[in-house]
Design an enzyme around this catalytic site. Structure first.
Site, PDB file in Angstrom:
ATOM      1  N   HIS A 203       0.809  -1.221   0.000  1.00 24.84           N
ATOM      2  CA  HIS A 203       0.000   0.000   0.000  1.00 24.84           C
ATOM      3  C   HIS A 203       0.840   1.267   0.000  1.00 24.84           C
ATOM      4  O   HIS A 203       0.359   2.327  -0.370  1.00 24.84           O
ATOM      5  CB  HIS A 203      -1.037  -0.028   1.126  1.00 24.84           C
ATOM      6  CG  HIS A 203      -0.522   0.321   2.485  1.00 24.84           C
ATOM      7  ND1 HIS A 203       0.103  -0.574   3.299  1.00 24.84           N
ATOM      8  CD2 HIS A 203      -0.541   1.481   3.177  1.00 24.84           C
ATOM      9  CE1 HIS A 203       0.435   0.014   4.439  1.00 24.84           C
ATOM     10  NE2 HIS A 203       0.061   1.269   4.395  1.00 24.84           N
ATOM     11  N   GLU A 241       6.443   5.122  13.976  1.00 26.19           N
ATOM     12  CA  GLU A 241       5.054   5.079  14.432  1.00 26.19           C
ATOM     13  C   GLU A 241       5.039   5.286  15.932  1.00 26.19           C
ATOM     14  O   GLU A 241       5.905   4.759  16.637  1.00 26.19           O
ATOM     15  CB  GLU A 241       4.433   3.720  14.112  1.00 26.19           C
ATOM     16  CG  GLU A 241       4.319   3.458  12.637  1.00 26.19           C
ATOM     17  CD  GLU A 241       3.644   2.116  12.352  1.00 26.19           C
ATOM     18  OE1 GLU A 241       2.430   2.109  12.161  1.00 26.19           O
ATOM     19  OE2 GLU A 241       4.349   1.098  12.358  1.00 26.19           O
ATOM     20  N   ASP A 260       8.099  -6.601   8.491  1.00 25.01           N
ATOM     21  CA  ASP A 260       6.815  -5.909   8.414  1.00 25.01           C
ATOM     22  C   ASP A 260       6.903  -4.637   7.573  1.00 25.01           C
ATOM     23  O   ASP A 260       5.937  -4.269   6.904  1.00 25.01           O
ATOM     24  CB  ASP A 260       6.369  -5.557   9.847  1.00 25.01           C
ATOM     25  CG  ASP A 260       4.957  -5.010   9.913  1.00 25.01           C
ATOM     26  OD1 ASP A 260       4.062  -5.633   9.306  1.00 25.01           O
ATOM     27  OD2 ASP A 260       4.737  -3.969  10.575  1.00 25.01           O
ATOM     28  N   HIS A 265       7.451  -2.250   2.207  1.00 24.64           N
ATOM     29  CA  HIS A 265       7.163  -0.826   1.996  1.00 24.64           C
ATOM     30  C   HIS A 265       8.424   0.018   1.776  1.00 24.64           C
ATOM     31  O   HIS A 265       8.520   0.791   0.846  1.00 24.64           O
ATOM     32  CB  HIS A 265       6.430  -0.244   3.209  1.00 24.64           C
ATOM     33  CG  HIS A 265       5.178  -0.971   3.578  1.00 24.64           C
ATOM     34  ND1 HIS A 265       4.336  -1.509   2.653  1.00 24.64           N
ATOM     35  CD2 HIS A 265       4.620  -1.230   4.786  1.00 24.64           C
ATOM     36  CE1 HIS A 265       3.308  -2.074   3.267  1.00 24.64           C
ATOM     37  NE2 HIS A 265       3.462  -1.920   4.564  1.00 24.64           N
TER      38      HIS A 265
HETATM   39  C1  BG6 Z   1       1.470  -2.279   7.626  1.00 25.95           C
HETATM   40  C2  BG6 Z   1       2.200  -2.895   8.788  1.00 25.95           C
HETATM   41  O1  BG6 Z   1       1.792  -2.926   6.432  1.00 25.95           O
HETATM   42  O2  BG6 Z   1       1.829  -0.904   7.545  1.00 25.95           O
HETATM   43  C3  BG6 Z   1       1.867  -2.180  10.082  1.00 25.95           C
HETATM   44  O3  BG6 Z   1       1.852  -4.272   8.894  1.00 25.95           O
HETATM   45  C4  BG6 Z   1       2.145  -0.702   9.942  1.00 25.95           C
HETATM   46  O4  BG6 Z   1       2.593  -2.722  11.175  1.00 25.95           O
HETATM   47  C5  BG6 Z   1       1.478  -0.146   8.681  1.00 25.95           C
HETATM   48  O5  BG6 Z   1       1.611  -0.064  11.092  1.00 25.95           O
HETATM   49  C6  BG6 Z   1       1.891   1.279   8.427  1.00 25.95           C
HETATM   50  O6  BG6 Z   1       1.121   1.804   7.391  1.00 25.95           O
HETATM   51  P1  BG6 Z   1       0.764   3.339   7.343  1.00 25.95           P
HETATM   52  O7  BG6 Z   1       0.032   3.509   6.051  1.00 25.95           O
HETATM   53  O8  BG6 Z   1      -0.066   3.639   8.546  1.00 25.95           O
HETATM   54  O9  BG6 Z   1       2.071   4.067   7.388  1.00 25.95           O
END
Ligand code: BG6
Length: 517
Positions: A203, A241, A260, A265
């Site tokens: 994503h 985070e 993760d 990402h």
């Molecule tokens: C997810 C992880 O893919 O991405 C999570 O599994 C993480 O642990 C999240 O919190 C972060 O996504 P975003 O869009 O909130 O930065």
């Protein structure tokens, strides 16, 4: 069963027209794991929003499937609550919901039970007629990853992978648990689906600001000439985070921060920052360049891991008057867990553009704040002609930083030195800022809206391909191997701090420091 679609409320016709910039064909979306968190928080709110903005075809339907027994009506009620709760920065409209809800269906079933696939088959046949979905079906696997291979095999055996229209499958992360399992999963999926039908979702690639990196780099003429080892000293990518594992202790304990966030990402973000310009902006060319870049990332030897990678785990702390649990005290977590909730890695990209330039990537839970950004640190001017005023009074060797902010407060800022008012040539750092919100004044689509619409439109540019996933597992695998056999002295950073000291030391060895985002 009636599928009469109620008319939608009027919205600004000009805006409506502008949004219709691509053709999204009719289709049915089958969500496996429909009562799960992702479906409630992201998938259904995104589909509702796409429907509300008329960015998808009115000839569409959703079939939710999971083990919980529910009727269509109960599923609709449950999803209504979730959509109203999790719509980000967007209003919930009762009239639009009523119309949207007529396209929602539910089939209770177990992924291991072949009969469930017959039920889905039958439901899809009905829907194809009542909603005129042209036989197009998008499957979304949002279940336990250990069920992916089996579910795909069953789709094949129940002839759900062929029909009157196209068939595609979106696969949620994590794609495999390590290099070997990711390869195995690819093999299994390829027995049933062609690579062109497989949409591996990451994503982060759907985030507006990640896409904007490509616009910034390749839509402008002034940055690309500087975008290389001659002018850039190093790059820092931070995804911090403030939350902990939020009830996902069971999953997270097995995954850890490196798997993760970095394997998927953040290595995709690094590829977006560092890739070569594609000759044509389409799925094949953009993905070729991303894959090529990931293949150029140096794969560490096992004995280099302690020098280039740091693991951390948060411990308990009192932050802002609140007592926060350490990771080992979280529900469903082993009190001796060796899981990394923080990971920092130095990568090098062995190509002509980037040879010897460190790319520092860090991510962690329970950091002081939520922020994801990329800092491009430019080199020093050849001569220090001027005195500088800085907070510390120290001369800044490298004053120019370009920060691409992914979230929150999406934007871009460039830091440079400017003359302070008054007599004498004293310089002070200032910044030139672009802010997404104030420049465009409209809400950006969420990553899942963008990616769902892309998959329906058959555009895989922002999805990962087999070779990209393979390459990104290869670069983290030596770290996983070494960490897997290391006994860490965890916890090694208190909640609410920027991670373990060893991470600062890793940068200090190269003469660098982490920026405070
Ligand atoms: C997810 C992880 O893919 O991405 C999570 O599994 C993480 O642990 C999240 O919190 C972060 O996504 P975003 O869009 O909130 O930065």
């Amino acid at each position: 069963m009636s599928a009469a679609v109620q008319p939608l409320p009027e919205i600004n016709p000009l805006q409506d027209y502008l949004r219709f910039d691509r053709h999204v064909p009719p289709c049915a979306v089958v969500i496996f794991g429909a009562s799960g968190d992702l479906s409630k928080r992201k998938l259904l709110p995104s589909l509702y929003r796409l429907f509300y903005e008329r960015r998808i075809s009115p000839n569409f339907a959703v079939v939710g499937s999971s083990r919980t027994p529910m009727s269509d009506e109960q599923f609709r009620e449950k999803m209504k609550e979730s959509v109203a709760k999790f719509l980000e920065d967007a209003p919930f409209d009762e009239d639009v919901w009523r119309s949207f809800a007529q396209s929602l269906y539910y089939v209770a079933g177990d992924l291991n039970n072949p009969a469930s696939y017959d039920d889905i088959h039958q439901k899809l046949e009905e829907i194809e007629k009542t909603h005129e979905t042209a036989g197009n079906v998008l499957f979304y696997l949002s279940t336990q990853p250990s069920h992916y291979a089996e579910a795909i095999q069953e789709l094949g055996e129940h002839d759900l992978t062929h029909g009157n229209g196209w068939r595609r499958v979106i696969i949620e992360k994590p794609f495999g648990h390590d290099l070997a399992s990711a390869r195995k999963l690819n093999e299994e999926i390829h027995k049933v689906f062609d690579e062109s039908e497989i949409y591996r979702i990451d994503h982060y690639l759907g985030k507006e600001t990640v896409q904007n990196i490509l616009a910034f780099r390749f839509g402008n003429g002034i940055f690309e000439p500087l975008w290389n080892r001659r002018y850039i000293d190093h790059v820092q990518i931070t995804a911090a985070e403030s939350i902990g594992v939020e009830g996902r202790g069971g999953y997270y304990q097995e995954a850890g921060a490196l798997r993760d966030m970095i394997q998927n990402h953040l290595s995709q973000v690094m590829a977006t920052v560092a890739m070569e310009p594609p000759t044509v902006f389409d799925a094949a060319n953009v993905r070729d360049e991303r894959a090529k870049l990931l293949r150029a990332v140096r794969v560490m030897k096992h004995d280099e891991v302690p020098k280039y990678a740091v693991a951390g785990q948060y411990g308990p702390a009192k932050v802002g008057g609140q007592d926060l649990l350490g990771f080992r005290q979280e529900p469903s977590v082993d009190p001796e867990a060796q899981t990394d909730t923080y990971a920092a890695v130095t990568f090098f990209i062995d190509n002509w553009r980037w040879a010897d330039i460190p790319f520092y990537i860090r991510t962690g839970k329970r950091m002081p704040k939520r922020v994801t950004d990329i800092a491009i640190q430019f080199g020093a001017p050849p001569l220090g002609l001027f005195k500088q005023e800085t907070k510390t009074g120290l001369r800044e060797a490298r004053p120019n930083v370009l920060v691409l902010r992914i979230q929150p407060e999406e934007g871009i800022s460039l830091r440079f030195l400017s003359k302070s008012p008054g007599s004498g040539m004293r310089l002070r750092p200032v910044s030139m800022d672009f802010n997404y919100g104030s420049s465009f004044g409209e809400r950006s689509p969420t990553a899942y809206e963008t990616l769902l619409m892309d998959a329906m439109a058959g555009d895989a540019t922002l999805y990962t391909r087999q070779d990209m996933v393979d390459a990104s597992w290869q670069i983290v695998q030596p770290i996983l191997d070494v960490w897997g056999s290391t006994k860490f002295d965890f916890p090694n950073y208190p909640s609410g701090t920027w991670g373990p000291k060893a991470s600062d030391e890793m940068l200090a060895r190269q003469g660098h420091v982490w920026r405070v985002p």
